[in-house]
Design a protein around this motif. Structure first.
Motif, PDB file in Angstrom:
ATOM      1  N   GLN A 207      -4.271  -3.010  -3.486  1.00  0.00           N
ATOM      2  CA  GLN A 207      -2.905  -2.496  -3.627  1.00  0.00           C
ATOM      3  C   GLN A 207      -2.016  -3.509  -4.310  1.00  0.00           C
ATOM      4  O   GLN A 207      -1.210  -3.160  -5.170  1.00  0.00           O
ATOM      5  CB  GLN A 207      -2.332  -2.204  -2.239  1.00  0.00           C
ATOM      6  CG  GLN A 207      -3.167  -1.264  -1.417  1.00  0.00           C
ATOM      7  CD  GLN A 207      -2.502   0.070  -1.291  1.00  0.00           C
ATOM      8  OE1 GLN A 207      -1.448   0.183  -0.696  1.00  0.00           O
ATOM      9  NE2 GLN A 207      -3.094   1.059  -1.880  1.00  0.00           N
ATOM     10  N   ALA A 208      -2.169  -4.779  -3.927  1.00  0.00           N
ATOM     11  CA  ALA A 208      -1.329  -5.827  -4.501  1.00  0.00           C
ATOM     12  C   ALA A 208      -1.593  -5.960  -5.993  1.00  0.00           C
ATOM     13  O   ALA A 208      -0.728  -6.407  -6.743  1.00  0.00           O
ATOM     14  CB  ALA A 208      -1.577  -7.157  -3.793  1.00  0.00           C
ATOM     15  N   LEU A 209      -2.795  -5.567  -6.426  1.00  0.00           N
ATOM     16  CA  LEU A 209      -3.096  -5.631  -7.861  1.00  0.00           C
ATOM     17  C   LEU A 209      -2.580  -4.399  -8.596  1.00  0.00           C
ATOM     18  O   LEU A 209      -2.774  -4.266  -9.794  1.00  0.00           O
ATOM     19  CB  LEU A 209      -4.609  -5.749  -8.069  1.00  0.00           C
ATOM     20  CG  LEU A 209      -5.207  -7.122  -7.770  1.00  0.00           C
ATOM     21  CD1 LEU A 209      -6.712  -7.040  -7.671  1.00  0.00           C
ATOM     22  CD2 LEU A 209      -4.807  -8.131  -8.833  1.00  0.00           C
ATOM     23  N   GLY A 210      -1.954  -3.484  -7.860  1.00  0.00           N
ATOM     24  CA  GLY A 210      -1.390  -2.302  -8.496  1.00  0.00           C
ATOM     25  C   GLY A 210      -2.373  -1.150  -8.613  1.00  0.00           C
ATOM     26  O   GLY A 210      -2.132  -0.212  -9.371  1.00  0.00           O
ATOM     27  N   MET A 211      -3.483  -1.215  -7.873  1.00  0.00           N
ATOM     28  CA  MET A 211      -4.435  -0.105  -7.925  1.00  0.00           C
ATOM     29  C   MET A 211      -3.947   1.025  -7.026  1.00  0.00           C
ATOM     30  O   MET A 211      -3.403   0.782  -5.953  1.00  0.00           O
ATOM     31  CB  MET A 211      -5.825  -0.557  -7.474  1.00  0.00           C
ATOM     32  CG  MET A 211      -6.451  -1.556  -8.430  1.00  0.00           C
ATOM     33  SD  MET A 211      -8.004  -2.238  -7.849  1.00  0.00           S
ATOM     34  CE  MET A 211      -9.094  -0.859  -8.109  1.00  0.00           C
ATOM     35  N   GLY A 212      -4.155   2.264  -7.452  1.00  0.00           N
ATOM     36  CA  GLY A 212      -3.737   3.412  -6.659  1.00  0.00           C
ATOM     37  C   GLY A 212      -4.688   3.651  -5.508  1.00  0.00           C
ATOM     38  O   GLY A 212      -5.742   3.018  -5.413  1.00  0.00           O
TER      39      GLY A 212
ATOM     40  N   ARG B  49       5.368 -10.239   2.223  1.00  0.00           N
ATOM     41  CA  ARG B  49       4.697  -8.944   2.041  1.00  0.00           C
ATOM     42  C   ARG B  49       5.701  -7.819   1.753  1.00  0.00           C
ATOM     43  O   ARG B  49       5.321  -6.786   1.201  1.00  0.00           O
ATOM     44  CB  ARG B  49       3.854  -8.617   3.269  1.00  0.00           C
ATOM     45  CG  ARG B  49       2.653  -9.571   3.422  1.00  0.00           C
ATOM     46  CD  ARG B  49       2.127  -9.578   4.843  1.00  0.00           C
ATOM     47  NE  ARG B  49       1.749  -8.251   5.280  1.00  0.00           N
ATOM     48  CZ  ARG B  49       0.573  -7.689   4.986  1.00  0.00           C
ATOM     49  NH1 ARG B  49      -0.311  -8.350   4.280  1.00  0.00           N
ATOM     50  NH2 ARG B  49       0.299  -6.482   5.409  1.00  0.00           N
ATOM     51  N   ASN B  52       6.348  -7.285  -2.239  1.00  0.00           N
ATOM     52  CA  ASN B  52       5.565  -6.333  -3.047  1.00  0.00           C
ATOM     53  C   ASN B  52       5.269  -5.048  -2.277  1.00  0.00           C
ATOM     54  O   ASN B  52       4.315  -4.340  -2.578  1.00  0.00           O
ATOM     55  CB  ASN B  52       4.291  -6.966  -3.605  1.00  0.00           C
ATOM     56  CG  ASN B  52       3.292  -7.325  -2.541  1.00  0.00           C
ATOM     57  OD1 ASN B  52       3.598  -7.222  -1.357  1.00  0.00           O
ATOM     58  ND2 ASN B  52       2.118  -7.726  -2.954  1.00  0.00           N
ATOM     59  N   LEU B  54       4.059  -4.309   0.534  1.00  0.00           N
ATOM     60  CA  LEU B  54       2.935  -4.118   1.466  1.00  0.00           C
ATOM     61  C   LEU B  54       3.508  -3.797   2.842  1.00  0.00           C
ATOM     62  O   LEU B  54       2.851  -3.175   3.657  1.00  0.00           O
ATOM     63  CB  LEU B  54       2.058  -5.376   1.534  1.00  0.00           C
ATOM     64  CG  LEU B  54       1.078  -5.589   0.383  1.00  0.00           C
ATOM     65  CD1 LEU B  54       0.273  -6.856   0.588  1.00  0.00           C
ATOM     66  CD2 LEU B  54       0.155  -4.408   0.182  1.00  0.00           C
ATOM     67  N   GLU B  83       3.802   6.837  -4.651  1.00  0.00           N
ATOM     68  CA  GLU B  83       2.784   5.793  -4.635  1.00  0.00           C
ATOM     69  C   GLU B  83       2.501   5.233  -6.019  1.00  0.00           C
ATOM     70  O   GLU B  83       2.244   4.051  -6.191  1.00  0.00           O
ATOM     71  CB  GLU B  83       1.504   6.379  -4.060  1.00  0.00           C
ATOM     72  CG  GLU B  83       1.168   5.790  -2.722  1.00  0.00           C
ATOM     73  CD  GLU B  83      -0.050   6.455  -2.173  1.00  0.00           C
ATOM     74  OE1 GLU B  83      -1.119   6.174  -2.704  1.00  0.00           O
ATOM     75  OE2 GLU B  83       0.094   7.250  -1.230  1.00  0.00           O
ATOM     76  N   ALA B  87       2.795   1.401  -7.091  1.00  0.00           N
ATOM     77  CA  ALA B  87       1.676   0.682  -7.705  1.00  0.00           C
ATOM     78  C   ALA B  87       2.119   0.036  -9.007  1.00  0.00           C
ATOM     79  O   ALA B  87       1.754  -1.104  -9.311  1.00  0.00           O
ATOM     80  CB  ALA B  87       0.505   1.631  -7.938  1.00  0.00           C
ATOM     81  N   ARG B  90       3.967  -3.089  -8.361  1.00  0.00           N
ATOM     82  CA  ARG B  90       3.120  -4.185  -7.879  1.00  0.00           C
ATOM     83  C   ARG B  90       2.348  -4.854  -9.003  1.00  0.00           C
ATOM     84  O   ARG B  90       1.892  -5.985  -8.874  1.00  0.00           O
ATOM     85  CB  ARG B  90       2.120  -3.651  -6.857  1.00  0.00           C
ATOM     86  CG  ARG B  90       2.751  -3.324  -5.531  1.00  0.00           C
ATOM     87  CD  ARG B  90       1.667  -2.906  -4.558  1.00  0.00           C
ATOM     88  NE  ARG B  90       2.225  -2.600  -3.261  1.00  0.00           N
ATOM     89  CZ  ARG B  90       1.916  -1.511  -2.577  1.00  0.00           C
ATOM     90  NH1 ARG B  90       1.048  -0.643  -3.068  1.00  0.00           N
ATOM     91  NH2 ARG B  90       2.450  -1.299  -1.396  1.00  0.00           N
ATOM     92  N   ARG B  91       2.137  -4.122 -10.101  1.00  0.00           N
ATOM     93  CA  ARG B  91       1.381  -4.665 -11.222  1.00  0.00           C
ATOM     94  C   ARG B  91       1.942  -5.980 -11.725  1.00  0.00           C
ATOM     95  O   ARG B  91       1.222  -6.823 -12.215  1.00  0.00           O
ATOM     96  CB  ARG B  91       1.455  -3.665 -12.377  1.00  0.00           C
ATOM     97  CG  ARG B  91       0.203  -2.895 -12.536  1.00  0.00           C
ATOM     98  CD  ARG B  91       0.469  -1.695 -13.391  1.00  0.00           C
ATOM     99  NE  ARG B  91       0.133  -0.517 -12.616  1.00  0.00           N
ATOM    100  CZ  ARG B  91       0.161   0.717 -13.084  1.00  0.00           C
ATOM    101  NH1 ARG B  91       0.549   0.944 -14.313  1.00  0.00           N
ATOM    102  NH2 ARG B  91      -0.200   1.710 -12.319  1.00  0.00           N
ATOM    103  N   MET B  95      -0.408 -11.544  -6.041  1.00  0.00           N
ATOM    104  CA  MET B  95      -0.380 -12.039  -4.659  1.00  0.00           C
ATOM    105  C   MET B  95      -1.677 -12.748  -4.332  1.00  0.00           C
ATOM    106  O   MET B  95      -2.762 -12.282  -4.680  1.00  0.00           O
ATOM    107  CB  MET B  95      -0.155 -10.891  -3.688  1.00  0.00           C
ATOM    108  CG  MET B  95       0.013 -11.376  -2.253  1.00  0.00           C
ATOM    109  SD  MET B  95       0.863 -10.159  -1.249  1.00  0.00           S
ATOM    110  CE  MET B  95       1.248 -11.122   0.198  1.00  0.00           C
ATOM    111  N   ALA B 115      -8.720  -5.196 -12.084  1.00  0.00           N
ATOM    112  CA  ALA B 115      -7.392  -4.579 -12.221  1.00  0.00           C
ATOM    113  C   ALA B 115      -6.959  -4.408 -13.682  1.00  0.00           C
ATOM    114  O   ALA B 115      -6.466  -3.337 -14.039  1.00  0.00           O
ATOM    115  CB  ALA B 115      -6.360  -5.371 -11.423  1.00  0.00           C
ATOM    116  N   GLN B 118      -9.057  -1.337 -14.811  1.00  0.00           N
ATOM    117  CA  GLN B 118      -8.804  -0.093 -14.088  1.00  0.00           C
ATOM    118  C   GLN B 118      -7.340   0.320 -14.147  1.00  0.00           C
ATOM    119  O   GLN B 118      -7.034   1.501 -14.232  1.00  0.00           O
ATOM    120  CB  GLN B 118      -9.219  -0.234 -12.616  1.00  0.00           C
ATOM    121  CG  GLN B 118     -10.703  -0.354 -12.417  1.00  0.00           C
ATOM    122  CD  GLN B 118     -11.437   0.878 -12.902  1.00  0.00           C
ATOM    123  OE1 GLN B 118     -11.009   1.999 -12.669  1.00  0.00           O
ATOM    124  NE2 GLN B 118     -12.538   0.670 -13.607  1.00  0.00           N
ATOM    125  N   VAL B 119      -6.443  -0.643 -14.034  1.00  0.00           N
ATOM    126  CA  VAL B 119      -5.026  -0.311 -13.911  1.00  0.00           C
ATOM    127  C   VAL B 119      -4.331  -0.334 -15.275  1.00  0.00           C
ATOM    128  O   VAL B 119      -3.623   0.592 -15.636  1.00  0.00           O
ATOM    129  CB  VAL B 119      -4.335  -1.289 -12.932  1.00  0.00           C
ATOM    130  CG1 VAL B 119      -2.853  -0.972 -12.844  1.00  0.00           C
ATOM    131  CG2 VAL B 119      -4.980  -1.210 -11.560  1.00  0.00           C
TER     132      VAL B 119
END
Lengths: 321, 254
Positions: A207-212, B49, B52, B54, B83, B87, B90-91, B95, B115, B118-119
């Motif tokens: 999540q912290a890496l921005g993944m859904g 936390r 970002n 969390l 969401e 996300a 957070r990119r 962290m 990441a 994928q992101v």
């Protein structure tokens, strides 16, 4: 030679390495007794196998590879693989839904698991075999289209295509649906346990890496859950292999056990064919165990110690996708 | 004046009946390295936390680079972000966790490119090249094909830093990055963090490393009981603490 050296007087390099220890090992008389008992029991068993005429070994070997039997083996294997594949997919979906924060989805998944774990497979198979009573045809399209048309007083139908229940629900399909739905309920619990075994820190890191949420589940959580999921799934596959013998309830008659029994009944040589059934299931599940070994090795990558990894034949550093 | 990288206004956070943050006001400027000190249970990790998202804050406001974290203000009303948008926020925030949280089923290289590919949908080849550069920078160029379990704690934490940097964040959060390490491995991680600070990265570091806070930090915050007790330039706070609570804490850890 063995006189004690004065403390620390000599440099370590000059010290002579003592002889390796040669001690008398502890004796284990109990083990010898156990060996003797087991040898005698095995000898008695083998003697019975060879001398008891009811086994009819040559008859069994002659009949256990006949073409209907081989076809039965094929049906059994195909059914096992398909039912497990559908079951695993259903299980993953149900487990993910069950853990969803959406209460409607998690309740729906719970109800599914609740029902299909409660009903015995045999009963399910009989039920699906008789589903033709409920529906003559299966039709796909908008739901409640005829009711809506009646309500509005118009002639309207929104059926895209339909299947005759008797052609669609052949024994094989009905059996497959029954077994897969039942399996999905068990797999849901296994997958759920696997997902919950993954460190919550993994989810946070993703999540912290921005993944859904979906990507996290697919790329990070499920692959790690598999390590926990595979061994009990191996159990499930073996159980499924054996439960294909329940397909006679649908009825599906071209599976392995029915065919073996049929020969036994026809020839009045029931016992040899039962032994043949044992041997066939033994052989098939042994093959499945080999598959499980490789799956476990694949999903265990990155876990465990160096030594274990070497024993499994994975080169440190190599591998990975 | 430039937009602060992090701006926190009277932030509150509760877990059930337990209020962990009781009104935190802080500002981190771009390029600043802020170290947060405090006893365990003081709320410092929780605050980190929240930055970002969390953890969801219960009251107050928190901005990162001028954007509200987790919410959007429209017509004087706060709307929760979906969401997908969370996300996306957070990119840009890297962290690093106390327990590394590397992906154990992926090699070091695959951890770093996960990441970006994928992101951010970066091309795999590009992501790999950049990952190799980053891993070289943290001194782990030779370990790209190893699995995390084959590395020491210090090496794992350096991979975790490279993994966060691969997303080209504008802000890095460190949650006690050296607390789970053997004493002899702490230095290698702090060295990487020091180099990062010298490159101008904005960093918020929750730590127990007073030496690091003094030498690398631009500002130091001492938290206790869910509030900021004292803050200021690190040397001043460490050498000349104004509050009793700060004095007694520092006397125990120095």
């Amino acid at each position: 030679m063995s006189e004690p050296s004065s403390a620390g007087a000599e440099a370590p390099a000059e010290r002579v390495r003592p002889e390796p220890i040669k001690a008398v090992p502890v004796r284990h008389p109990g083990r010898w007794v156990a060996v003797a008992v087991i040898v005698v029991l095995v000898a008695m068993f083998v003697h019975m196998l060879v001398t008891n005429p009811a086994f009819q070994w040559s008859f069994m070997v002659n009949h256990m590879f006949r073409s209907p039997i081989i076809e039965g083996v094929r049906t059994t294997l195909v059914m096992t693989v398909l039912a497990m594949l559908v079951g695993i997919l259903l299980g993953i979906v149900a487990a993910v839904l069950r853990l969803s924060p959406n209460p409607v989805l998690s309740t729906a998944a719970w109800l599914y698991t609740w029902f299909f774990r409660a009903v015995p497979r045999y009963v399910l198979l009989v039920l699906f075999g008789n589903l033709g009573i409920l529906y003559a045809r299966f039709e796909f399209g908008l739901p409640f289209d005829h009711q809506i048309a009646d309500l509005l007083g118009i002639d309207f139908s929104a059926r895209i295509f339909g299947l005759n229940a008797n052609t669609f629900l052949t024994g094989f399909t009905a059996g497959l649906i029954g077994l897969a739905l039942s399996e999905g309920a068990y797999m849901a619990e296994i997958v759920r346990a696997g997902i919950q075994s993954v460190d919550p820190g993994q989810n946070e890191a993703a999540q912290a890496l921005g993944m859904g949420r979906a990507a996290t589940m697919r790329r990070i959580i499920l692959p790690q859950a598999m390590r926990v999921v595979v061994p009990p799934t191996g159990n499930e596959v073996t159980a499924m292999l054996k439960d294909t013998s329940l397909l006679v309830a649908v009825p599906v008659t071209n599976e392995l056990f029915f065919q073996l029994e049929a020969i036994g009944n026809r020839t009045f040589q029931v016992f040899p064919m039962l032994v043949a059934a044992c041997l066939w299931y033994l052989a098939l599940s042994s093959i499945l165990m080999i598959g499980q070994y490789f799956l476990e090795r694949y999903f265990g990558r990155g876990f465990g110690t160096q030594q274990r990894r070497r024993r499994l034949g994975i080169r440190g550093g190599a591998g990975g996708a | 004046m430039s937009t602060p990288m992090v701006l926190s206004e009277n932030v509150h956070k509760s877990f059930g009946h337990l209020e962990v943050l009781k009104g935190i006001d802080l500002k981190v400027d771009p390029g600043e390295v802020m170290c947060i000190l405090g006893p365990s249970g003081s709320g410092k990790s929780t605050f980190l936390r929240c930055i970002n998202h969390l953890e969801k804050i219960n009251a107050g406001k928190l901005w990162v680079d001028g954007q509200l974290v987790g919410y959007q203000e429209r017509g004087g009303k706060l709307h929760e972000l979906s969401e997908k948008h969370i996300a996306a926020q957070r990119r840009d925030i890297g962290m690093v966790f106390q327990r590394f949280n590397l992906f154990p089923h992926k090699t070091v290289l695959d951890n770093v490119i996960e990441a970006p590919v994928q992101v951010k949908k970066e091309r795999k080849a590009d992501a790999r090249d950049r990952a190799r550069t980053l891993l070289d920078r943290v001194g782990l160029g030779a370990k790209v094909d190893n699995y995390p379990a084959q590395l020491s704690g210090g090496q794992q934490q350096r991979v975790a830093i490279a993994r966060a940097l691969a997303m080209r964040p504008k802000l890095m959060l460190f949650d006690e990055p050296t607390s789970a390490l053997d004493p002899e491995l702490v230095g290698e991680v702090l060295d990487v963090m020091r180099a990062l600070a010298e490159d101008g990265m904005t960093m918020v570091v929750v730590t127990h490393e007073i030496g690091f806070a003094r030498e690398v930090g631009d500002s130091l915050v001492f938290m206790d009981g869910g509030v900021v007790v004292e803050s200021g330039p690190p040397r001043e706070v460490i050498n000349n603490p104004q509050h009793e609570r700060t004095k007694s804490f520092l006397s125990k850890v120095l």
